[in-house]
Motif scaffolding. Structure first.
Motif, PDB file in Angstrom:
ATOM      1  N   SER A 199      44.807  31.180  42.208  1.00  0.00           N
ATOM      2  CA  SER A 199      44.017  31.068  40.986  1.00  0.00           C
ATOM      3  C   SER A 199      43.630  29.621  40.744  1.00  0.00           C
ATOM      4  O   SER A 199      44.305  28.695  41.195  1.00  0.00           O
ATOM      5  CB  SER A 199      44.820  31.567  39.785  1.00  0.00           C
ATOM      6  OG  SER A 199      45.164  32.916  39.953  1.00  0.00           O
ATOM      7  N   LYS A 200      42.550  29.453  40.003  1.00  0.00           N
ATOM      8  CA  LYS A 200      42.073  28.121  39.648  1.00  0.00           C
ATOM      9  C   LYS A 200      41.597  28.183  38.203  1.00  0.00           C
ATOM     10  O   LYS A 200      40.908  29.124  37.803  1.00  0.00           O
ATOM     11  CB  LYS A 200      40.927  27.720  40.569  1.00  0.00           C
ATOM     12  CG  LYS A 200      40.426  26.319  40.376  1.00  0.00           C
ATOM     13  CD  LYS A 200      39.383  26.001  41.446  1.00  0.00           C
ATOM     14  CE  LYS A 200      38.988  24.552  41.413  1.00  0.00           C
ATOM     15  NZ  LYS A 200      38.016  24.240  42.466  1.00  0.00           N
ATOM     16  N   PHE A 201      41.977  27.183  37.410  1.00  0.00           N
ATOM     17  CA  PHE A 201      41.619  27.129  36.002  1.00  0.00           C
ATOM     18  C   PHE A 201      40.807  25.866  35.745  1.00  0.00           C
ATOM     19  O   PHE A 201      41.231  24.767  36.119  1.00  0.00           O
ATOM     20  CB  PHE A 201      42.880  27.082  35.131  1.00  0.00           C
ATOM     21  CG  PHE A 201      43.779  28.268  35.346  1.00  0.00           C
ATOM     22  CD1 PHE A 201      43.713  29.364  34.504  1.00  0.00           C
ATOM     23  CD2 PHE A 201      44.692  28.298  36.391  1.00  0.00           C
ATOM     24  CE1 PHE A 201      44.534  30.456  34.702  1.00  0.00           C
ATOM     25  CE2 PHE A 201      45.523  29.383  36.600  1.00  0.00           C
ATOM     26  CZ  PHE A 201      45.439  30.465  35.744  1.00  0.00           C
ATOM     27  N   ILE A 237      30.254  28.099  37.608  1.00  0.00           N
ATOM     28  CA  ILE A 237      30.502  29.452  38.115  1.00  0.00           C
ATOM     29  C   ILE A 237      29.723  29.680  39.413  1.00  0.00           C
ATOM     30  O   ILE A 237      30.270  30.191  40.392  1.00  0.00           O
ATOM     31  CB  ILE A 237      30.139  30.506  37.051  1.00  0.00           C
ATOM     32  CG1 ILE A 237      31.103  30.393  35.872  1.00  0.00           C
ATOM     33  CG2 ILE A 237      30.155  31.915  37.647  1.00  0.00           C
ATOM     34  CD1 ILE A 237      30.693  31.199  34.649  1.00  0.00           C
ATOM     35  N   ARG A 238      28.459  29.289  39.450  1.00  0.00           N
ATOM     36  CA  ARG A 238      27.649  29.445  40.670  1.00  0.00           C
ATOM     37  C   ARG A 238      28.259  28.689  41.847  1.00  0.00           C
ATOM     38  O   ARG A 238      28.346  29.212  42.956  1.00  0.00           O
ATOM     39  CB  ARG A 238      26.225  28.942  40.434  1.00  0.00           C
ATOM     40  CG  ARG A 238      25.347  29.898  39.704  1.00  0.00           C
ATOM     41  CD  ARG A 238      23.906  29.391  39.651  1.00  0.00           C
ATOM     42  NE  ARG A 238      23.290  29.893  38.439  1.00  0.00           N
ATOM     43  CZ  ARG A 238      23.061  29.182  37.329  1.00  0.00           C
ATOM     44  NH1 ARG A 238      23.356  27.911  37.271  1.00  0.00           N
ATOM     45  NH2 ARG A 238      22.516  29.752  36.281  1.00  0.00           N
ATOM     46  N   GLU A 239      28.640  27.432  41.606  1.00  0.00           N
ATOM     47  CA  GLU A 239      29.209  26.606  42.683  1.00  0.00           C
ATOM     48  C   GLU A 239      30.483  27.229  43.233  1.00  0.00           C
ATOM     49  O   GLU A 239      30.692  27.249  44.451  1.00  0.00           O
ATOM     50  CB  GLU A 239      29.501  25.201  42.164  1.00  0.00           C
ATOM     51  CG  GLU A 239      28.258  24.377  41.900  1.00  0.00           C
ATOM     52  CD  GLU A 239      28.568  23.061  41.194  1.00  0.00           C
ATOM     53  OE1 GLU A 239      29.747  22.777  40.894  1.00  0.00           O
ATOM     54  OE2 GLU A 239      27.611  22.310  40.934  1.00  0.00           O
ATOM     55  N   HIS A 240      31.331  27.735  42.360  1.00  0.00           N
ATOM     56  CA  HIS A 240      32.577  28.342  42.826  1.00  0.00           C
ATOM     57  C   HIS A 240      32.323  29.659  43.551  1.00  0.00           C
ATOM     58  O   HIS A 240      33.005  29.970  44.524  1.00  0.00           O
ATOM     59  CB  HIS A 240      33.557  28.509  41.664  1.00  0.00           C
ATOM     60  CG  HIS A 240      34.254  27.237  41.312  1.00  0.00           C
ATOM     61  ND1 HIS A 240      33.630  26.212  40.636  1.00  0.00           N
ATOM     62  CD2 HIS A 240      35.507  26.812  41.576  1.00  0.00           C
ATOM     63  CE1 HIS A 240      34.479  25.215  40.493  1.00  0.00           C
ATOM     64  NE2 HIS A 240      35.625  25.553  41.064  1.00  0.00           N
ATOM     65  N   ALA A 241      31.356  30.430  43.089  1.00  0.00           N
ATOM     66  CA  ALA A 241      31.015  31.694  43.757  1.00  0.00           C
ATOM     67  C   ALA A 241      30.549  31.429  45.186  1.00  0.00           C
ATOM     68  O   ALA A 241      30.905  32.165  46.110  1.00  0.00           O
ATOM     69  CB  ALA A 241      29.942  32.436  42.972  1.00  0.00           C
ATOM     70  N   GLY A 269      33.383  31.175  47.515  1.00  0.00           N
ATOM     71  CA  GLY A 269      34.254  32.333  47.666  1.00  0.00           C
ATOM     72  C   GLY A 269      35.161  32.630  46.489  1.00  0.00           C
ATOM     73  O   GLY A 269      35.966  33.557  46.545  1.00  0.00           O
ATOM     74  N   TRP A 270      35.046  31.877  45.403  1.00  0.00           N
ATOM     75  CA  TRP A 270      35.860  32.129  44.213  1.00  0.00           C
ATOM     76  C   TRP A 270      35.208  33.231  43.388  1.00  0.00           C
ATOM     77  O   TRP A 270      33.995  33.320  43.289  1.00  0.00           O
ATOM     78  CB  TRP A 270      35.993  30.867  43.370  1.00  0.00           C
ATOM     79  CG  TRP A 270      36.840  29.817  43.995  1.00  0.00           C
ATOM     80  CD1 TRP A 270      36.414  28.781  44.765  1.00  0.00           C
ATOM     81  CD2 TRP A 270      38.259  29.699  43.917  1.00  0.00           C
ATOM     82  NE1 TRP A 270      37.485  28.023  45.166  1.00  0.00           N
ATOM     83  CE2 TRP A 270      38.632  28.559  44.656  1.00  0.00           C
ATOM     84  CE3 TRP A 270      39.254  30.432  43.286  1.00  0.00           C
ATOM     85  CZ2 TRP A 270      39.953  28.147  44.781  1.00  0.00           C
ATOM     86  CZ3 TRP A 270      40.567  30.012  43.409  1.00  0.00           C
ATOM     87  CH2 TRP A 270      40.900  28.890  44.153  1.00  0.00           C
ATOM     88  N   GLU A 320      39.652  33.372  40.914  1.00  0.00           N
ATOM     89  CA  GLU A 320      40.627  33.890  41.861  1.00  0.00           C
ATOM     90  C   GLU A 320      39.977  33.933  43.237  1.00  0.00           C
ATOM     91  O   GLU A 320      38.766  34.128  43.373  1.00  0.00           O
ATOM     92  CB  GLU A 320      41.021  35.287  41.431  1.00  0.00           C
ATOM     93  CG  GLU A 320      42.095  35.929  42.290  1.00  0.00           C
ATOM     94  CD  GLU A 320      42.460  37.285  41.732  1.00  0.00           C
ATOM     95  OE1 GLU A 320      43.598  37.411  41.242  1.00  0.00           O
ATOM     96  OE2 GLU A 320      41.622  38.207  41.794  1.00  0.00           O
ATOM     97  N   LYS A 321      40.805  33.708  44.256  1.00  0.00           N
ATOM     98  CA  LYS A 321      40.309  33.720  45.628  1.00  0.00           C
ATOM     99  C   LYS A 321      41.395  34.266  46.544  1.00  0.00           C
ATOM    100  O   LYS A 321      42.568  33.936  46.386  1.00  0.00           O
ATOM    101  CB  LYS A 321      39.933  32.286  46.050  1.00  0.00           C
ATOM    102  CG  LYS A 321      39.288  32.173  47.393  1.00  0.00           C
ATOM    103  CD  LYS A 321      38.870  30.727  47.625  1.00  0.00           C
ATOM    104  CE  LYS A 321      38.112  30.578  48.903  1.00  0.00           C
ATOM    105  NZ  LYS A 321      37.660  29.207  49.107  1.00  0.00           N
ATOM    106  N   ASN A 322      41.003  35.081  47.494  1.00  0.00           N
ATOM    107  CA  ASN A 322      41.933  35.601  48.485  1.00  0.00           C
ATOM    108  C   ASN A 322      42.465  34.420  49.303  1.00  0.00           C
ATOM    109  O   ASN A 322      41.684  33.577  49.750  1.00  0.00           O
ATOM    110  CB  ASN A 322      41.182  36.593  49.383  1.00  0.00           C
ATOM    111  CG  ASN A 322      42.069  37.284  50.378  1.00  0.00           C
ATOM    112  OD1 ASN A 322      43.039  36.712  50.864  1.00  0.00           O
ATOM    113  ND2 ASN A 322      41.731  38.509  50.703  1.00  0.00           N
ATOM    114  N   VAL A 323      43.761  34.339  49.515  1.00  0.00           N
ATOM    115  CA  VAL A 323      44.334  33.198  50.260  1.00  0.00           C
ATOM    116  C   VAL A 323      43.883  33.174  51.705  1.00  0.00           C
ATOM    117  O   VAL A 323      43.924  32.138  52.344  1.00  0.00           O
ATOM    118  CB  VAL A 323      45.880  33.156  50.187  1.00  0.00           C
ATOM    119  CG1 VAL A 323      46.351  32.855  48.799  1.00  0.00           C
ATOM    120  CG2 VAL A 323      46.507  34.412  50.724  1.00  0.00           C
TER     121      VAL A 323
END
Length: 69
Positions: free
Chosen positions: A7-9, A31-35, A38-39, A63-66
């Motif tokens: 997770s990232k906050f 939000i766009r940059e993180h998407a 892969g977030w 959230e991101k799959n490890v």
């Protein structure tokens, strides 16, 4: 099936104005940059309120799959 995730906050401060508050950063761009990396946006959370009943900040929770570095 559940996959291990991390997770990232990211906290975004709000600047209080008369009758409204404005984000000090462009949360849509964050939000766009993180998407693109892969977030996945899980939630936008406004913790606690200031004396006037308005939140002083909000958090973007990702959230991101490890397995997806």
């Amino acid at each position: 099936m559940l996959f291990p995730s991390k997770s990232k906050f990211i906290q975004i401060e709000l600047k209080q104005k008369i009758l409204k508050a404005e984000a000090t950063e462009d949360y849509r761009e964050i939000i766009r940059e993180h998407a693109e990396k892969g977030w996945r946006l899980v939630q936008i959370y406004a913790p606690g309120t200031a004396a006037v009943g308005a939140a002083a900040n909000f958090e973007l929770i990702f959230e991101k799959n490890v397995n997806e570095s």
